[in-house]
Design an enzyme around this catalytic site. Structure first.
Site, short mmCIF file in Angstrom:
data_model
loop_
_atom_site.label_atom_id
_atom_site.label_comp_id
_atom_site.label_asym_id
_atom_site.label_seq_id
_atom_site.Cartn_x
_atom_site.Cartn_y
_atom_site.Cartn_z
N HIS A 22 0.88 -1.12 -0.33
CA HIS A 22 -0.27 -0.27 0.01
C HIS A 22 0.82 1.10 -0.68
CE1 HIS A 22 -2.42 -3.04 1.61
NE2 HIS A 22 -3.45 -2.91 1.51
N HIS A 78 -4.03 3.14 -2.94
CA HIS A 78 -3.78 2.71 -1.14
C HIS A 78 -3.09 1.43 -1.91
CE1 HIS A 78 -6.08 1.62 1.79
NE2 HIS A 78 -6.46 0.24 1.40
N ARG A 82 -20.18 -17.33 38.57
CA ARG A 82 -20.07 -15.70 38.77
C ARG A 82 -19.69 -14.58 40.32
NH1 ARG A 82 -25.56 -11.91 37.81
NH2 ARG A 82 -26.89 -13.59 39.14
N GLU A 125 -18.15 -2.66 24.46
CA GLU A 125 -17.50 -3.43 25.13
C GLU A 125 -16.10 -3.51 23.36
OE1 GLU A 125 -21.52 -4.90 25.87
OE2 GLU A 125 -20.63 -3.48 24.31
N HIS A 154 -29.61 -12.91 23.95
CA HIS A 154 -28.52 -12.79 25.46
C HIS A 154 -28.48 -14.48 25.79
CE1 HIS A 154 -29.95 -8.90 25.15
NE2 HIS A 154 -29.22 -8.47 27.03
#
Length: 658
Positions: free
Chosen positions: A25, A259, A352, A406, A468
């Site tokens: 590139h 590019h 958990r 996240e 979920h």
């Protein structure tokens, strides 16, 4: 040093190296030559003789496809990147890899290429600088005091991760973070007018950044912008550098095709002619440039020597801080043996919840353990109690509120891990691990010891429904090379998982944890968690079948085994919190635990295709599901999907009797 002449050399070398191998590139590299010249040969404090100097300025090339420019700058500055590396750009064995690779090439701070990752890593590094300064600096002894520079392109700023990370950087007021935007208005498909017409300036002003503009080909303009950026200690800075892709190419400058394609031999010849370079010499070094590397090394060594004198004085004044500094950078751990015995026999907990207790116990022993959650810490049980949260102006805390970000959280953790002083973790629901999947892949690729806490690990999540309820997620994480995946079955296995994660300094670890309470397992004397799988229940009669399970399904397997043994059959139950570790064991151990000649049933509430690897030749089946979940209570969902003790019992009997 003549920065304009250096820029010309970087421009020609970028075109030459790509042309030599007919691959790469050249456009962005040529267009950013002045930016690289301004940074590496003027603005940045760095020492090519010691690329890991703790107080160096960091440079991240987020637009990693322009890597040839980075290698050209590193070579010219005197780093361990040779002319032969440039000649073999992108070829096997070269230090000049296709995209920058951390740990492979001196002077490369992080692995980039997937767009947007680099700017988010830079945010993590800039946070690391502020956190280290808060812990180690004392009046008159600023032993941590440097900048983080990142070069970004249009593609970086289109990727959503850049928005997440830049928003967080603005929120925290990271005044020592300086991003330079290569605004050449070109992407692979054409002008940015076809897809990217937002006001980047207004966007970053809204994030709380200082925004400056400069002619990306005017070194004085760039110098002034960089000085203004350094002068603002309360905001990160975005310098919009207006550039032309493939600057200097006589007929192809400004064209999208530059590019990702070589310019062509004739175009490169004309480029050299226009810049006064010999047309037929490849990677030519003008006479006036020959001494540049020595000048950069000398200046860098002087800068490091000045810092080293300060550092030694600080070390004498604050010996305890120096000891801590050394221990943190060496990833030295205290004895964590007592963590393995912290749960009394019979402790029934959701893994958990057990993880939260273990995490806080380890944090008391490991003061550089820091981390946070993507707005889910009460559910993930990932908060360090009694510790402050990182906030704008106060980086002395250990907890992060990453917000619902996240993807950026993962890349920021990578940046923090790369910074070097900290052990880091991040948390979210397992099903959302896909949001940060690429950052997990990169932490594995870079051998970074990042710990991921992924809770709510199966359709037992229940009422939140199929969006979920992870089904394929755990199995997909196990596919990532160098990612250690633990799915513990009880509190004690959770403690072992955490300790093993902390001991792992050569890659990331994912902890797959339950929402629901799990009963404590009764383990045989001498059981060995570190081997990945172990017998948790011996057969009471002649062995008829082996059940292998992980996580919450171990207790389910034990219950079903009792039912089948009532019919006179021998059932062995194996807990396998880390399948890959078990597969790495010697053949004798694997046969001892899961005999090849005995039918085996793997049990996991999700897609279980990987379990067949336990017995490439023997009889093995999987009791799992191959569909998405449904809304309802966890027990009702399991019953609806046919994932019950009764169904498992019948499946075992069918295997035994067939």
């Amino acid at each position: 040093m003549n920065l304009n002449e250096i820029a010309k050399v970087l421009r020609v070398w970028s075109a030459d190296a790509v042309e030599l191998v007919k691959n790469g590139h050249p456009g962005a590299a040529m267009g950013c030559a002045e930016i690289a010249s301004a940074l590496y040969f003027d603005a940045m404090r760095h020492n090519p003789e010691n690329p890991s100097w703790a107080n160096r300025d960091r440079f991240i090339m987020s637009n990693g496809h322009a890597s040839v420019l980075l290698y050209a700058a590193l070579h010219l500055a005197g780093y361990d990147v040779t002319m032969e590396d440039l000649r073999t750009f992108r070829q096997l064995g070269s230090k000049a890899t296709a995209h920058p690779e951390y740990g492979h090439t001196a002077g490369v701070e992080t692995t980039t290429g997937p767009l947007g990752q680099g700017i988010a890593n830079a945010v993590g590094m800039a946070i690391g600088e502020r956190m280290a300064a808060a812990r180690f600096n004392r009046p008159g002894y600023d032993v941590v005091d440097h900048y983080t520079y990142v070069l970004v392109g249009d593609g970086d700023l289109m990727e959503g991760i850049s928005a997440e990370a830049s928003s967080f950087a603005g929120h925290l007021g990271l005044g020592k973070l300086i991003a330079i935007y290569d605004s050449n208005q070109i992407t692979i498909e054409g002008s940015t007018d076809i897809t990217f017409t937002e006001s980047v300036k207004d966007r970053y002003l809204a994030y709380g950044w200082q925004v400056l503009e400069a002619d990306g080909h005017d070194l004085e303009d760039l110098r002034q912008a960089l000085e203004a950026a350094k002068a603002n200690e309360n905001q990160p800075t975005l310098i919009i550098a207006h550039t032309q892709i493939a600057k200097g190419a006589p007929t192809k400058a400004g064209l999208p095709e530059t590019h990702g394609s070589p310019l062509g031999e004739e175009e490169v010849r004309k480029l050299k002619q226009a810049l006064g370079f010999p047309e037929d010499e490849v990677l030519y070094t003008p006479e006036g440039i020959n001494g540049v590397a020595e000048q950069v090394k000398q200046r860098g060594q002087e800068q490091e020597n000045q810092w080293q004198a300060l550092f030694e004085a600080w070390s004498k004044e604050f010996p305890e801080l120096r000891s801590q500094w050394d221990a943190w950078l060496s990833k030295e751990l205290p004895d964590l043996g007592e963590i393995l015995e912290m749960f009394p026999e019979g402790t029934n907990l959701a893994t958990r919840a057990a993880s939260g207790k273990v995490l806080n116990a380890i944090a008391k022993k490991v003061p550089n353990l820091v981390g946070g959650s993507a707005d889910l810490s009460p559910s993930n049980q990932s908060f360090l109690h009694g510790e402050k949260t990182i906030t704008r102006g106060d980086f002395s805390g250990r907890n992060f509120n990453f917000g619902v970000r996240e993807h950026a959280m993962g890349a920021i953790l990578n940046g923090l891990a790369l910074y070097g002083h900290f052990r880091v973790y991040g948390a979210t629901f397992l099903v959302f691990s896909d949001y940060l999947r690429h950052t997990i892949r990169l932490s594995a690729l870079m051998n970074l010891p990042v710990t991921y806490i992924f809770t709510h690990d199966s359709p037992y999540v229940g009422e939140d429904g199929p969006t979920h309820q992870p089904v394929e997620t755990t199995e997909s994480l196990r596919l990532i090379p160098n990612l250690t995946v633990f799915r513990p079955a009880d509190a004690e296995e959770t403690a072992w998982s955490w300790v093993e994660a902390m001991r792992n300094t050569q890659g990331p670890t994912a902890l797959i944890l339950s929402r629901q309470t799990l009963p404590a397992l009764s383990k045989k004397p001498g059981w060995d968690f570190t081997r990945g799988g172990y017998i948790v229940k011996e057969e009471q009669n002649e062995l008829s079948i082996v059940l292998v399970a992980a996580g919450s399904e171990v207790s389910m397997a034990l219950e079903a085994a009792q039912q089948v043994e009532k019919a006179g059959y021998g059932v062995r139950v194996v807990s396998m919190p880390n399948r890959d570790a078990f597969l790495d064991q010697d053949a004798a151990y694997k046969h001892e635990v899961v005999p090849e000649e005995v039918p085996t049933l793997a049990v996991e509430f999700g897609v279980g295709s990987g379990w067949y690897s336990l017995k490439p030749k023997g009889h093995i089946e999987v009791f799992g599901i191959k569909r998405f979940g449904v809304s309802g209570s966890g027990s009702d969902v399991a019953k609806h999907l046919g994932f019950t003790v009764e169904a498992l019992t019948q499946r075992m009997l069918d295997m035994i009797n067939n």
